[in-house]
Scaffold this motif. Sequence first.
Motif, PDB file in Angstrom:
ATOM      1  N   THR A 107     -14.917 -13.647   4.326  1.00 16.68           N
ATOM      2  CA  THR A 107     -16.228 -14.283   4.402  1.00 16.68           C
ATOM      3  C   THR A 107     -17.135 -13.593   5.414  1.00 16.68           C
ATOM      4  O   THR A 107     -18.323 -13.371   5.152  1.00 16.68           O
ATOM      5  CB  THR A 107     -16.084 -15.769   4.800  1.00 16.68           C
ATOM      6  N   MET A 108     -16.580 -13.209   6.548  1.00 15.24           N
ATOM      7  CA  MET A 108     -17.404 -12.703   7.649  1.00 15.24           C
ATOM      8  C   MET A 108     -17.727 -11.218   7.532  1.00 15.24           C
ATOM      9  O   MET A 108     -18.840 -10.805   7.857  1.00 15.24           O
ATOM     10  CB  MET A 108     -16.717 -12.992   8.984  1.00 15.24           C
ATOM     11  N   VAL A 109     -16.778 -10.395   7.091  1.00 14.99           N
ATOM     12  CA  VAL A 109     -17.036  -8.952   7.033  1.00 14.99           C
ATOM     13  C   VAL A 109     -16.682  -8.333   5.683  1.00 14.99           C
ATOM     14  O   VAL A 109     -16.703  -7.100   5.541  1.00 14.99           O
ATOM     15  CB  VAL A 109     -16.297  -8.206   8.168  1.00 14.99           C
ATOM     16  N   GLY A 110     -16.334  -9.150   4.678  1.00 16.58           N
ATOM     17  CA  GLY A 110     -16.085  -8.617   3.345  1.00 16.58           C
ATOM     18  C   GLY A 110     -14.810  -7.823   3.218  1.00 16.58           C
ATOM     19  O   GLY A 110     -14.705  -6.927   2.366  1.00 16.58           O
ATOM     20  N   TYR A 151     -23.476  -0.549  -2.879  1.00 15.78           N
ATOM     21  CA  TYR A 151     -24.418  -0.504  -1.762  1.00 15.78           C
ATOM     22  C   TYR A 151     -24.015  -1.638  -0.828  1.00 15.78           C
ATOM     23  O   TYR A 151     -23.952  -2.796  -1.239  1.00 15.78           O
ATOM     24  CB  TYR A 151     -25.857  -0.697  -2.252  1.00 15.78           C
ATOM     25  N   GLN A 152     -23.712  -1.297   0.417  1.00 20.83           N
ATOM     26  CA  GLN A 152     -23.151  -2.307   1.300  1.00 20.83           C
ATOM     27  C   GLN A 152     -23.788  -2.289   2.684  1.00 20.83           C
ATOM     28  O   GLN A 152     -24.323  -1.278   3.125  1.00 20.83           O
ATOM     29  CB  GLN A 152     -21.639  -2.134   1.446  1.00 20.83           C
ATOM     30  N   ARG A 153     -23.774  -3.470   3.287  1.00 22.19           N
ATOM     31  CA  ARG A 153     -23.997  -3.595   4.718  1.00 22.19           C
ATOM     32  C   ARG A 153     -22.574  -3.661   5.286  1.00 22.19           C
ATOM     33  O   ARG A 153     -21.836  -2.689   5.202  1.00 22.19           O
ATOM     34  CB  ARG A 153     -24.827  -4.827   5.020  1.00 22.19           C
ATOM     35  N   LEU A 154     -22.162  -4.804   5.805  1.00 22.08           N
ATOM     36  CA  LEU A 154     -20.724  -4.962   6.048  1.00 22.08           C
ATOM     37  C   LEU A 154     -20.023  -5.243   4.733  1.00 22.08           C
ATOM     38  O   LEU A 154     -18.897  -4.818   4.492  1.00 22.08           O
ATOM     39  CB  LEU A 154     -20.486  -6.110   7.022  1.00 22.08           C
ATOM     40  N   ARG A 155     -20.689  -5.984   3.848  1.00 22.99           N
ATOM     41  CA  ARG A 155     -20.155  -6.313   2.524  1.00 22.99           C
ATOM     42  C   ARG A 155     -21.062  -5.714   1.463  1.00 22.99           C
ATOM     43  O   ARG A 155     -22.230  -5.403   1.709  1.00 22.99           O
ATOM     44  CB  ARG A 155     -20.081  -7.830   2.346  1.00 22.99           C
ATOM     45  N   ASN A 156     -20.540  -5.563   0.259  1.00 21.24           N
ATOM     46  CA  ASN A 156     -21.376  -5.127  -0.859  1.00 21.24           C
ATOM     47  C   ASN A 156     -22.495  -6.134  -1.099  1.00 21.24           C
ATOM     48  O   ASN A 156     -22.274  -7.345  -1.055  1.00 21.24           O
ATOM     49  CB  ASN A 156     -20.552  -5.038  -2.147  1.00 21.24           C
ATOM     50  N   PHE A 157     -23.688  -5.635  -1.362  1.00 23.14           N
ATOM     51  CA  PHE A 157     -24.736  -6.534  -1.834  1.00 23.14           C
ATOM     52  C   PHE A 157     -25.221  -6.136  -3.219  1.00 23.14           C
ATOM     53  O   PHE A 157     -25.869  -6.923  -3.908  1.00 23.14           O
ATOM     54  CB  PHE A 157     -25.915  -6.606  -0.847  1.00 23.14           C
ATOM     55  N   ALA A 158     -24.874  -4.938  -3.664  1.00 28.54           N
ATOM     56  CA  ALA A 158     -25.235  -4.504  -5.020  1.00 28.54           C
ATOM     57  C   ALA A 158     -24.228  -3.471  -5.497  1.00 28.54           C
ATOM     58  O   ALA A 158     -23.759  -2.639  -4.720  1.00 28.54           O
ATOM     59  CB  ALA A 158     -26.640  -3.923  -5.051  1.00 28.54           C
ATOM     60  N   CYS A 159     -23.891  -3.533  -6.783  1.00 26.55           N
ATOM     61  CA  CYS A 159     -23.035  -2.539  -7.414  1.00 26.55           C
ATOM     62  C   CYS A 159     -23.717  -2.074  -8.702  1.00 26.55           C
ATOM     63  O   CYS A 159     -24.070  -2.899  -9.548  1.00 26.55           O
ATOM     64  CB  CYS A 159     -21.664  -3.116  -7.742  1.00 26.55           C
ATOM     65  N   VAL A 160     -23.910  -0.776  -8.819  1.00 27.68           N
ATOM     66  CA  VAL A 160     -24.601  -0.200  -9.970  1.00 27.68           C
ATOM     67  C   VAL A 160     -23.592   0.552 -10.828  1.00 27.68           C
ATOM     68  O   VAL A 160     -22.911   1.469 -10.353  1.00 27.68           O
ATOM     69  CB  VAL A 160     -25.726   0.754  -9.517  1.00 27.68           C
ATOM     70  N   CYS A 161     -23.482   0.155 -12.079  1.00 22.81           N
ATOM     71  CA  CYS A 161     -22.569   0.821 -13.012  1.00 22.81           C
ATOM     72  C   CYS A 161     -23.253   2.050 -13.612  1.00 22.81           C
ATOM     73  O   CYS A 161     -24.485   2.144 -13.623  1.00 22.81           O
ATOM     74  CB  CYS A 161     -22.162  -0.149 -14.112  1.00 22.81           C
ATOM     75  N   LEU A 164     -32.823 -10.768  -2.045  1.00 22.58           N
ATOM     76  CA  LEU A 164     -31.982 -11.940  -1.836  1.00 22.58           C
ATOM     77  C   LEU A 164     -30.522 -11.537  -1.645  1.00 22.58           C
ATOM     78  O   LEU A 164     -29.821 -12.099  -0.796  1.00 22.58           O
ATOM     79  CB  LEU A 164     -32.100 -12.890  -3.040  1.00 22.58           C
ATOM     80  N   SER A 165     -30.081 -10.578  -2.428  1.00 25.01           N
ATOM     81  CA  SER A 165     -28.704 -10.121  -2.335  1.00 25.01           C
ATOM     82  C   SER A 165     -28.446  -9.409  -1.010  1.00 25.01           C
ATOM     83  O   SER A 165     -27.393  -9.604  -0.376  1.00 25.01           O
ATOM     84  CB  SER A 165     -28.390  -9.196  -3.514  1.00 25.01           C
ATOM     85  N   TYR A 166     -29.392  -8.599  -0.590  1.00 29.40           N
ATOM     86  CA  TYR A 166     -29.287  -7.898   0.696  1.00 29.40           C
ATOM     87  C   TYR A 166     -29.163  -8.909   1.841  1.00 29.40           C
ATOM     88  O   TYR A 166     -28.327  -8.773   2.730  1.00 29.40           O
ATOM     89  CB  TYR A 166     -30.506  -7.003   0.894  1.00 29.40           C
ATOM     90  N   ALA A 167     -29.985  -9.957   1.784  1.00 35.10           N
ATOM     91  CA  ALA A 167     -29.932 -10.993   2.821  1.00 35.10           C
ATOM     92  C   ALA A 167     -28.614 -11.754   2.796  1.00 35.10           C
ATOM     93  O   ALA A 167     -28.081 -12.138   3.837  1.00 35.10           O
ATOM     94  CB  ALA A 167     -31.105 -11.966   2.644  1.00 35.10           C
ATOM     95  N   ALA A 168     -28.042 -11.948   1.603  1.00 33.43           N
ATOM     96  CA  ALA A 168     -26.796 -12.709   1.477  1.00 33.43           C
ATOM     97  C   ALA A 168     -25.591 -11.940   1.991  1.00 33.43           C
ATOM     98  O   ALA A 168     -24.558 -12.526   2.294  1.00 33.43           O
ATOM     99  CB  ALA A 168     -26.574 -13.097   0.014  1.00 33.43           C
ATOM    100  N   ALA A 169     -25.713 -10.605   2.081  1.00 36.39           N
ATOM    101  CA  ALA A 169     -24.583  -9.791   2.538  1.00 36.39           C
ATOM    102  C   ALA A 169     -24.551  -9.669   4.041  1.00 36.39           C
ATOM    103  O   ALA A 169     -23.635  -9.085   4.584  1.00 36.39           O
ATOM    104  CB  ALA A 169     -24.663  -8.400   1.905  1.00 36.39           C
TER     105      ALA A 169
END
Length: 296
Positions: free
Chosen positions: A37-40, A223-233, A291-296
């Motif tokens: 939860t905290m660092v993915g 694409y990640q911060r500590l956790r992924n916020f987006a995955c592009v196939c 929104l996804s970036y903020a959630a990560a």
Amino acid sequence: MSGLKLFNTKSGVTEVAPRLAEVEGDVQDLIEAHMETMVGVRFLASEYSTGPVHGGRIDSLGIDENGAPVIVEYKRATDAGVINQGLFYLSWLMDHKAEFGHLVRDRLGAAVAAQVLWSAPRLICVAGDFTRYDVHAVREHRRSIDLVRYRFFGNEHVGLETVASVTGQTAAPRAARRRRAAEVPRARRAEGAMAELTAAVDEVLLGLGDDITKVENRTYRAYQRLRNFACVCPPQQTKLLVYLKADPTKVDLVPGFTRDVTGLGHHGTGDLEARLRTDRDLERAQELFRLSYAAA
């Protein structure tokens, strides 16, 4: 946390003063208990011995959502040695891949062990603070390193702030290089519009912040911060699939454009799927990206 103030708004407004942990173990115990939860990162082991010859103990061992091995080192306050200590253990880990593989197999199963991404091992340093010399130092190393500052607020809140995040420059495996070389003529044969759209998505995602790193997985780009916020196939003939960390229950789903894929199998991570076909779709998706970036 740098520049951040937290206030309790019950019965007026009262500032909640930030504080460091009483002992280093308080930070380690909290993050290990809630590591995903905290660092993915999925937790594997605590105080892992590197053997009598090497003579060390890795604070925490884990594996992230892309399959990359992760070492987490903790310091209560500022400590100039945390980065070098972590890199010392990371070098040991790269020389003991089989041992790590056995650990993953024992804790998470053979399927996860078979997908370990050795091209992108990570070091996460969690400390009370870092100096500008620390930030400069991580940019000089050829490893993926995240510097994370923590603060406790009262007895019920903790904050994590990414101070620096650097993508390693390790060489890709030979098979991956051959794969990419083979993909070049295929990309040229693909519709130009899809190739241009993929490049535009890459630019938009990287432009969301300075703490973003890219990880090339076997079947997607994360694409990640500590956790992924987006995955592009990889682009298909007429569409590009992007999977996002944004909560699909909190956005207006549009048939043919977005859908909730919670519990459905797909490449990458994230429960919100965005299907992009045109530049207009990319414009519509940018708020979802944020929104996804903020959630990560």
